[in-house]
Design a protein around this motif. Structure first.
Motif, PDB file in Angstrom:
ATOM      1  N   ASP A   1       0.811  -1.222   0.000  1.00  0.00           N
ATOM      2  CA  ASP A   1       0.000   0.000   0.000  1.00  0.00           C
ATOM      3  C   ASP A   1       0.844   1.272   0.000  1.00  0.00           C
ATOM      4  O   ASP A   1       0.310   2.373   0.104  1.00  0.00           O
ATOM      5  N   GLY A   2       2.168   1.122  -0.087  1.00  0.00           N
ATOM      6  CA  GLY A   2       3.023   2.290  -0.259  1.00  0.00           C
ATOM      7  C   GLY A   2       3.662   2.847   0.992  1.00  0.00           C
ATOM      8  O   GLY A   2       4.205   3.957   0.983  1.00  0.00           O
ATOM      9  N   VAL A   3       3.615   2.103   2.105  1.00  0.00           N
ATOM     10  CA  VAL A   3       4.277   2.569   3.327  1.00  0.00           C
ATOM     11  C   VAL A   3       5.786   2.342   3.176  1.00  0.00           C
ATOM     12  O   VAL A   3       6.232   1.236   2.857  1.00  0.00           O
ATOM     13  N   GLU A   4       6.567   3.379   3.396  1.00  0.00           N
ATOM     14  CA  GLU A   4       8.009   3.285   3.224  1.00  0.00           C
ATOM     15  C   GLU A   4       8.642   2.473   4.364  1.00  0.00           C
ATOM     16  O   GLU A   4       8.223   2.564   5.518  1.00  0.00           O
ATOM     17  N   GLU A   5       9.674   1.700   4.013  1.00  0.00           N
ATOM     18  CA  GLU A   5      10.380   0.907   5.012  1.00  0.00           C
ATOM     19  C   GLU A   5      10.965   1.804   6.103  1.00  0.00           C
ATOM     20  O   GLU A   5      10.902   1.462   7.299  1.00  0.00           O
ATOM     21  N   SER A   6      11.508   2.950   5.722  1.00  0.00           N
ATOM     22  CA  SER A   6      12.123   3.854   6.694  1.00  0.00           C
ATOM     23  C   SER A   6      11.086   4.363   7.697  1.00  0.00           C
ATOM     24  O   SER A   6      11.388   4.567   8.883  1.00  0.00           O
TER      25      SER A   6
ATOM     26  N   ILE B   1       8.337   2.713   8.714  1.00  0.00           N
ATOM     27  CA  ILE B   1       8.021   1.622   9.648  1.00  0.00           C
ATOM     28  C   ILE B   1       9.148   1.454  10.669  1.00  0.00           C
ATOM     29  O   ILE B   1       8.909   1.304  11.867  1.00  0.00           O
ATOM     30  N   ARG B   2      10.374   1.500  10.183  1.00  0.00           N
ATOM     31  CA  ARG B   2      11.509   1.283  11.106  1.00  0.00           C
ATOM     32  C   ARG B   2      11.622   2.437  12.106  1.00  0.00           C
ATOM     33  O   ARG B   2      11.987   2.214  13.264  1.00  0.00           O
ATOM     34  N   ALA B   3      11.302   3.634  11.681  1.00  0.00           N
ATOM     35  CA  ALA B   3      11.354   4.782  12.595  1.00  0.00           C
ATOM     36  C   ALA B   3      10.306   4.637  13.701  1.00  0.00           C
ATOM     37  O   ALA B   3      10.581   4.899  14.879  1.00  0.00           O
ATOM     38  N   VAL B   4       9.116   4.191  13.325  1.00  0.00           N
ATOM     39  CA  VAL B   4       8.051   3.988  14.323  1.00  0.00           C
ATOM     40  C   VAL B   4       8.433   2.851  15.268  1.00  0.00           C
ATOM     41  O   VAL B   4       8.250   2.953  16.492  1.00  0.00           O
ATOM     42  N   MET B   5       8.975   1.766  14.715  1.00  0.00           N
ATOM     43  CA  MET B   5       9.395   0.644  15.555  1.00  0.00           C
ATOM     44  C   MET B   5      10.431   1.083  16.585  1.00  0.00           C
ATOM     45  O   MET B   5      10.350   0.715  17.766  1.00  0.00           O
ATOM     46  N   GLU B   6      11.388   1.870  16.146  1.00  0.00           N
ATOM     47  CA  GLU B   6      12.452   2.305  17.047  1.00  0.00           C
ATOM     48  C   GLU B   6      11.895   3.201  18.155  1.00  0.00           C
ATOM     49  O   GLU B   6      12.287   3.104  19.327  1.00  0.00           O
ATOM     50  N   ALA B   7      10.959   4.097  17.767  1.00  0.00           N
ATOM     51  CA  ALA B   7      10.347   4.982  18.757  1.00  0.00           C
ATOM     52  C   ALA B   7       9.528   4.181  19.770  1.00  0.00           C
ATOM     53  O   ALA B   7       9.585   4.442  20.980  1.00  0.00           O
TER      54      ALA B   7
ATOM     55  N   ALA C   1       9.812  -9.681  10.615  1.00  0.00           N
ATOM     56  CA  ALA C   1       8.678  -9.524   9.698  1.00  0.00           C
ATOM     57  C   ALA C   1       8.927  -8.377   8.726  1.00  0.00           C
ATOM     58  O   ALA C   1       8.627  -8.482   7.531  1.00  0.00           O
ATOM     59  N   VAL C   2       9.505  -7.275   9.228  1.00  0.00           N
ATOM     60  CA  VAL C   2       9.820  -6.138   8.359  1.00  0.00           C
ATOM     61  C   VAL C   2      10.949  -6.498   7.406  1.00  0.00           C
ATOM     62  O   VAL C   2      10.915  -6.167   6.211  1.00  0.00           O
ATOM     63  N   ASP C   3      11.963  -7.196   7.925  1.00  0.00           N
ATOM     64  CA  ASP C   3      13.080  -7.621   7.069  1.00  0.00           C
ATOM     65  C   ASP C   3      12.570  -8.453   5.894  1.00  0.00           C
ATOM     66  O   ASP C   3      12.967  -8.245   4.744  1.00  0.00           O
ATOM     67  N   ASN C   4      11.690  -9.408   6.197  1.00  0.00           N
ATOM     68  CA  ASN C   4      11.161 -10.290   5.155  1.00  0.00           C
ATOM     69  C   ASN C   4      10.288  -9.537   4.165  1.00  0.00           C
ATOM     70  O   ASN C   4      10.327  -9.787   2.952  1.00  0.00           O
ATOM     71  N   ALA C   5       9.481  -8.615   4.670  1.00  0.00           N
ATOM     72  CA  ALA C   5       8.562  -7.893   3.796  1.00  0.00           C
ATOM     73  C   ALA C   5       9.293  -6.968   2.833  1.00  0.00           C
ATOM     74  O   ALA C   5       8.896  -6.836   1.661  1.00  0.00           O
ATOM     75  N   TYR C   6      10.360  -6.330   3.305  1.00  0.00           N
ATOM     76  CA  TYR C   6      11.047  -5.329   2.484  1.00  0.00           C
ATOM     77  C   TYR C   6      12.353  -5.852   1.882  1.00  0.00           C
ATOM     78  O   TYR C   6      13.149  -5.076   1.346  1.00  0.00           O
ATOM     79  N   ARG C   7      12.550  -7.187   1.971  1.00  0.00           N
ATOM     80  CA  ARG C   7      13.768  -7.762   1.394  1.00  0.00           C
ATOM     81  C   ARG C   7      13.767  -7.539  -0.113  1.00  0.00           C
ATOM     82  O   ARG C   7      12.773  -7.767  -0.802  1.00  0.00           O
ATOM     83  N   LYS C   8      14.885  -7.095  -0.623  1.00  0.00           N
ATOM     84  CA  LYS C   8      15.001  -6.866  -2.064  1.00  0.00           C
ATOM     85  C   LYS C   8      15.316  -8.185  -2.756  1.00  0.00           C
ATOM     86  O   LYS C   8      16.272  -8.877  -2.414  1.00  0.00           O
TER      87      LYS C   8
END
Length: 562
Positions: free
Chosen positions: A509-514, A516-522, A554-561
């Motif tokens: 749906d177009g959510v950027e990996e950066s 998601i990772r920023a929210v996870m870290e916060a 889960a994020v690693d797998n979803a955004y794996r190139k």
């Protein structure tokens, strides 16, 4: 027959038998792929009904009929599975209790609550009647209406519903529940049409408001004030009109009946007498007004002052009470004095949340008080404030459906939707909580609807606004220095669960990996910084921390190139 523990079609694991009739069984099942509970109706292909007709054709017709419908008060059919000897219909599992059980346990229900239920039922019946072709339900009775934990109703069991055929002169088969069924439901006495459902609803309202079962002696629908003189004459007139033997003498549609229910007080005989008396005595009253004004105002002021003093006294006693039981009693007594004022309700909710659990028993006490006055209460400008606090109580503390270590977060969210909806509908945009109530409502609706949307492959585009709502809610909660630990930790838990579950969907749906990772870290940092003061919040904090690594993968797998 499905065995407990067996799996239907490789995905629906049978958990337990929850209902059984002469022609079918209903099981609770868990969807192993979606981790969602469904009701599974099992029908034996060789089973026959009381007319000695094989029923699986009608069962499939019923399921296909419901699949075409889309209304919040109707169950959804998501799958129809056919085996050699059985048919399985997969449908919504509806949490709650049938109104018949509520009648058995508590007897006659408060008039205002019954009228509110009647309006909901009218709306769904009118929806059915205005379908193309119209659908006549034909089996309205308390046992076929489910009261959900959020106070809304669901209409169940479409076993004898039929599509209206204009050219038919009469139904050929007698169908319906005796006591509730209209005369034309007995074969050869005319074709059933929307007025049939009006009759059945009228009998249902009679049972709900009087507690008198029409299937038991005296087998006659007396005027409702025969049983309870305190009931409204207007409601009595409505029920009597609904239950006329001749369909021509009833309300001709549920829309017409719904209008009458909204104006039931205007057809009350006492109301009419008062109006006539006002006109007849206008001159006399006008002449005496000046003389009586001082006495009347003085008496009214004294009465209001007494009520205010009693109300304030009970609230003060509740605040000083040493235990929650006494506090609860004082708040409930205060509500009886002023049932459409916020203070006592807010105190009651605070007591219920004090042990970090809003129990089903506490919910029953709360709803028994507020439901009887909800229509009038909604006219109070402060009602929206209370609705928001009640929504939060359900969202964070409701323990319905929680067993052992299982998490009932989805149930809590679903149960809160209506209250947040009220906070938005009856509040104004200048209220501090308005934005938060809107976000809570939308997040709840997402989690209520997404499972079926995934099943129907119609979920594309739903995840980006959901993600934006999650972020907005985190921002609002983190910016509030007074927000408690439970609210923060439950939100962080929901965030990690959402990322873990929908990481791939967020990406699509177009959510950027950066992002998601920023929210996870916060969330990770904020969780570690929360100072917990109770065993329950300590456990939630531990649960969130334990999911960090899994969510990261889960994020690693979803955004794996690739």
């Amino acid at each position: 027959m499905a065995a407990i523990g067996s799996v239907v079609e490789g995905k629906y694991e049978i958990l337990k038998l929850i209902g059984q009739g002469g022609m079918s069984k209903v099981y609770l099942a868990m969807d192993k792929r979606l981790n969602k509970q469904w009701a599974v109706k099992e029908i034996e292909k060789k089973a026959r009904d009381k007319n000695n007709e094989i029923i699986f054709q009608s069962a499939i017709a019923e399921a296909n009929m419901i699949k075409k419908l889309d209304h919040p008060s109707l169950p959804r059919i998501v799958d129809i599975i056919e085996y050699e000897d059985f048919i399985y219909v997969i449908m919504d599992y509806i949490e709650g209790e049938p109104l018949s059980k509520i009648l058995e346990e508590y007897g006659a229900q408060p008039q205002e609550l019954v009228i509110d239920w009647a309006k909901q039922i009218c709306e769904v019946l009118d929806y059915l009647h205005t379908c193309t072709p119209p659908i006549i339900y034909r089996d309205m009775k308390p046992a076929n209406v489910m009261l959900k934990p959020d106070g809304n109703l669901k209409l169940i069991d479409f076993g004898i519903a039929r599509e209206y055929k204009e050219q038919n002169l009469a139904d050929t088969v007698s169908l319906g529940t005796k006591g509730y069924a209209a005369p034309e439901q007995f074969g050869g006495k005319g074709q059933t049409d929307p007025r049939t459902d009006v009759y059945c609803l009228g009998v249902t309202l009679y049972h709900l408001v009087t507690g008198q079962n029409p299937c038991e002696p005296p087998y006659e629908l007396y005027p409702i004030r025969h049983w309870n003189p305190q009931l409204s004459g207007g409601l009595e007139r409505i029920i009597q009109k609904c239950t006329q033997l001749n369909p021509e003498d009833r309300y001709q549609s549920c829309a017409e009946l719904l209008y009458a229910l909204h104006h039931y007080e205007e057809v009350d005989d006492l109301y009419r007498l008062k109006q006539k008396a006002k006109l007849r005595n206008f001159g006399l009253v006008a002449g005496a007004t000046v003389l009586s004004l001082g006495v009347g105002v003085l008496g009214q002021v004294m009465n209001i002052q007494t009520n205010n003093d009693d109300y304030t006294h009970h609230i003060e006693m509740a605040e000083k009470a040493a235990n929650d039981v006494t506090k609860t009693d004082y708040y409930l007594q205060a509500i009886d004095i002023k049932p459409t004022v916020n203070d006592a309700y807010l105190g009651l909710i605070a007591v219920f949340k004090s042990d970090a659990a809003f129990t089903v028993e506490e919910e029953e006490k709360f709803k028994k008080k507020i439901n009887a006055h909800l229509i009038d209460f909604r006219e109070n400008p402060d009602y929206a404030d209370l609705a928001f606090e009640v929504g939060k109580a359900y969202w964070y503390y409701y323990d319905y459906g929680k067993t052992g270590d299982s998490d009932n977060q989805i149930t809590r969210m679903k149960s809160s939707i209506q209250w947040f909806e009220d906070a938005v509908r009856y509040g104004s945009e200048d209220r501090d909580y308005y934005e938060m109530a809107t976000i809570y409502r939308d997040i709840g609706k997402f989690n209520q609807e997404i499972t079926l949307q995934i099943e129907e492959a119609s979920d594309k585009g739903q995840y980006l606004p959901y993600w934006e709502n999650i972020k907005a809610l985190i921002k609002l909660v983190d910016e509030n220095p007074d927000e408690n630990e439970m609210v923060k930790l439950e939100l962080y838990k929901l965030t990690m669960f959402s990322i873990e579950t929908y990481a791939r969907k967020f990406k699509l749906d177009g959510v950027e990996e950066s992002d998601i990772r920023a929210v996870m870290e916060a969330v990770k940092q904020n969780t570690n910084n929360v100072d917990v003061t109770a065993e329950k919040t300590e456990q939630i904090k531990t649960d969130v921390i334990n999911r960090f690594l899994v969510t990261q993968k889960a994020v690693d797998n979803a955004y794996r190139k690739i």
